[in-house]
Motif scaffolding. Structure first.
Motif, mmCIF file in Angstrom:
data_model
loop_
_atom_site.group_PDB
_atom_site.id
_atom_site.type_symbol
_atom_site.label_atom_id
_atom_site.label_comp_id
_atom_site.label_asym_id
_atom_site.label_seq_id
_atom_site.Cartn_x
_atom_site.Cartn_y
_atom_site.Cartn_z
ATOM 1 N N ALA A 1 -5.012 6.493 2.175
ATOM 2 C CA ALA A 1 -4.803 7.893 1.804
ATOM 3 C C ALA A 1 -5.801 8.785 2.546
ATOM 4 N N GLN A 2 -7.048 8.347 2.633
ATOM 5 C CA GLN A 2 -8.068 9.121 3.349
ATOM 6 C C GLN A 2 -7.703 9.264 4.816
ATOM 7 N N GLU A 3 -7.169 8.198 5.377
ATOM 8 C CA GLU A 3 -6.709 8.230 6.769
ATOM 9 C C GLU A 3 -5.605 9.282 6.919
ATOM 10 N N TYR A 4 -4.676 9.275 5.973
ATOM 11 C CA TYR A 4 -3.578 10.248 5.971
ATOM 12 C C TYR A 4 -4.129 11.672 5.909
ATOM 13 N N TYR A 5 -5.033 11.908 4.951
ATOM 14 C CA TYR A 5 -5.567 13.260 4.770
ATOM 15 C C TYR A 5 -6.335 13.733 6.001
ATOM 16 N N LYS A 6 -7.115 12.862 6.588
ATOM 17 C CA LYS A 6 -7.880 13.248 7.780
ATOM 18 C C LYS A 6 -6.950 13.618 8.928
ATOM 19 N N LYS A 7 -5.860 12.896 9.047
ATOM 20 C CA LYS A 7 -4.935 13.141 10.159
ATOM 21 C C LYS A 7 -4.011 14.328 9.910
ATOM 22 N N TYR A 8 -3.410 14.393 8.731
ATOM 23 C CA TYR A 8 -2.346 15.375 8.512
ATOM 24 C C TYR A 8 -2.792 16.670 7.850
ATOM 25 N N LEU A 9 -3.800 16.634 7.015
ATOM 26 C CA LEU A 9 -4.252 17.892 6.405
ATOM 27 C C LEU A 9 -5.030 18.726 7.397
ATOM 28 N N VAL A 10 -5.727 18.087 8.321
ATOM 29 C CA VAL A 10 -6.434 18.820 9.367
ATOM 30 C C VAL A 10 -5.419 19.512 10.265
ATOM 31 N N GLN A 11 -4.346 18.786 10.622
ATOM 32 C CA GLN A 11 -3.298 19.377 11.454
ATOM 33 C C GLN A 11 -2.619 20.544 10.750
ATOM 34 N N ALA A 12 -2.382 20.405 9.447
ATOM 35 C CA ALA A 12 -1.723 21.474 8.676
ATOM 36 C C ALA A 12 -2.617 22.705 8.641
ATOM 37 N N THR A 13 -3.922 22.506 8.521
ATOM 38 C CA THR A 13 -4.857 23.614 8.492
ATOM 39 C C THR A 13 -4.904 24.319 9.843
ATOM 40 N N THR B 1 0.838 -1.206 0.000
ATOM 41 C CA THR B 1 0.000 0.000 0.000
ATOM 42 C C THR B 1 0.868 1.249 0.000
ATOM 43 N N TYR B 2 1.950 1.215 0.763
ATOM 44 C CA TYR B 2 2.877 2.354 0.784
ATOM 45 C C TYR B 2 3.429 2.603 -0.617
ATOM 46 N N GLU B 3 3.883 1.558 -1.288
ATOM 47 C CA GLU B 3 4.418 1.685 -2.650
ATOM 48 C C GLU B 3 3.335 2.192 -3.615
ATOM 49 N N ALA B 4 2.110 1.727 -3.414
ATOM 50 C CA ALA B 4 1.008 2.137 -4.286
ATOM 51 C C ALA B 4 0.742 3.636 -4.168
ATOM 52 N N LEU B 5 0.888 4.167 -2.979
ATOM 53 C CA LEU B 5 0.596 5.583 -2.749
ATOM 54 C C LEU B 5 1.801 6.493 -2.941
ATOM 55 N N LEU B 6 2.974 5.949 -2.792
ATOM 56 C CA LEU B 6 4.200 6.749 -2.817
ATOM 57 C C LEU B 6 4.300 7.663 -4.032
ATOM 58 N N ASN B 7 4.008 7.149 -5.203
ATOM 59 C CA ASN B 7 4.169 7.943 -6.419
ATOM 60 C C ASN B 7 2.850 8.338 -7.061
ATOM 61 N N THR B 8 1.752 8.154 -6.348
ATOM 62 C CA THR B 8 0.462 8.480 -6.953
ATOM 63 C C THR B 8 -0.327 9.529 -6.186
ATOM 64 N N MET B 9 -0.152 9.588 -4.886
ATOM 65 C CA MET B 9 -0.966 10.535 -4.117
ATOM 66 C C MET B 9 -0.224 11.853 -3.897
ATOM 67 N N PHE B 10 -0.982 12.907 -3.742
ATOM 68 C CA PHE B 10 -0.426 14.213 -3.381
ATOM 69 C C PHE B 10 -0.461 14.329 -1.867
ATOM 70 N N LEU B 11 0.627 14.806 -1.281
ATOM 71 C CA LEU B 11 0.622 14.980 0.167
ATOM 72 C C LEU B 11 -0.301 16.121 0.565
ATOM 73 N N ASP B 12 -0.367 17.162 -0.271
ATOM 74 C CA ASP B 12 -1.335 18.242 -0.040
ATOM 75 C C ASP B 12 -1.950 18.639 -1.377
ATOM 76 N N PRO B 13 -3.003 17.940 -1.788
ATOM 77 C CA PRO B 13 -3.609 18.170 -3.096
ATOM 78 C C PRO B 13 -4.264 19.533 -3.244
ATOM 79 N N ARG B 14 -4.465 20.228 -2.146
ATOM 80 C CA ARG B 14 -5.071 21.564 -2.217
ATOM 81 C C ARG B 14 -4.139 22.534 -2.935
ATOM 82 N N LYS B 15 -2.880 22.180 -3.043
ATOM 83 C CA LYS B 15 -1.885 23.065 -3.663
ATOM 84 C C LYS B 15 -1.700 22.808 -5.160
#
Length: 141
Positions: free
Chosen positions: A126-138, A39-53
């Motif tokens: 990825a959703q778990e990541y976004y809920k945890k880290y994008l909320v903190q960044a905001t 799963t890590y490899e699947a997301l490593l090169n496909t997901m945006f860490l902060d897609p709002r940018k």
């Protein structure tokens, strides 16, 4: 005489330096995926860490991809499909993730997207990541 001894000393110093390996810290994504390397490899090169940018929407990216594909500009089309796929991951839209990364893979026969093996699991992480880290960044902004 001293020159001879300094040669031996230099050799030992180089040996000590070669044995010291830097400690690599795990990324937040690695921590979140834990032992699930696939799963890590699947997301490593496909997901945006902060897609709002990204400055674009999934719909715009998909339209651009289709436009470039129609114009036979397959390199740009592939890039736009990857962007659309990354934004689909952010939106949690598994169907669109499969659609966009499958299209990108068809345009580039050498490209393989491991996210297509188990997209539901990857998107959930990825959703778990976004809920945890994008909320903190905001909150910290």
């Amino acid at each position: 005489m001293l020159g001879i001894f300094s040669r031996f000393r230099k050799g030992k110093e180089k040996e000590k330096k070669a044995n010291v390996q830097p400690v690599q810290q795990k990324s937040e994504l690695e921590k979140l995926c834990g032992d699930d390397k696939e799963t890590y490899e699947a997301l490593l090169n496909t997901m945006f860490l902060d897609p709002r940018k990204t400055g674009t929407t999934m719909k715009e990216a998909a339209e651009n991809a289709k436009k470039f594909e129609k114009a036979k500009d397959f390199v740009r089309a592939k890039v736009w499909y990857e962007i659309a796929g990354g934004l689909a991951i952010y939106e949690g839209n598994v169907e669109r993730v499969v659609e966009f990364f499958s299209s990108a893979e068809k345009l580039s026969p050498n490209a393989r997207y491991t996210i297509l093996k188990n997209p539901q699991k990857a998107v959930a992480k990825a959703q778990e990541y976004y809920k945890k880290y994008l909320v903190q960044a905001t909150e910290s902004s």
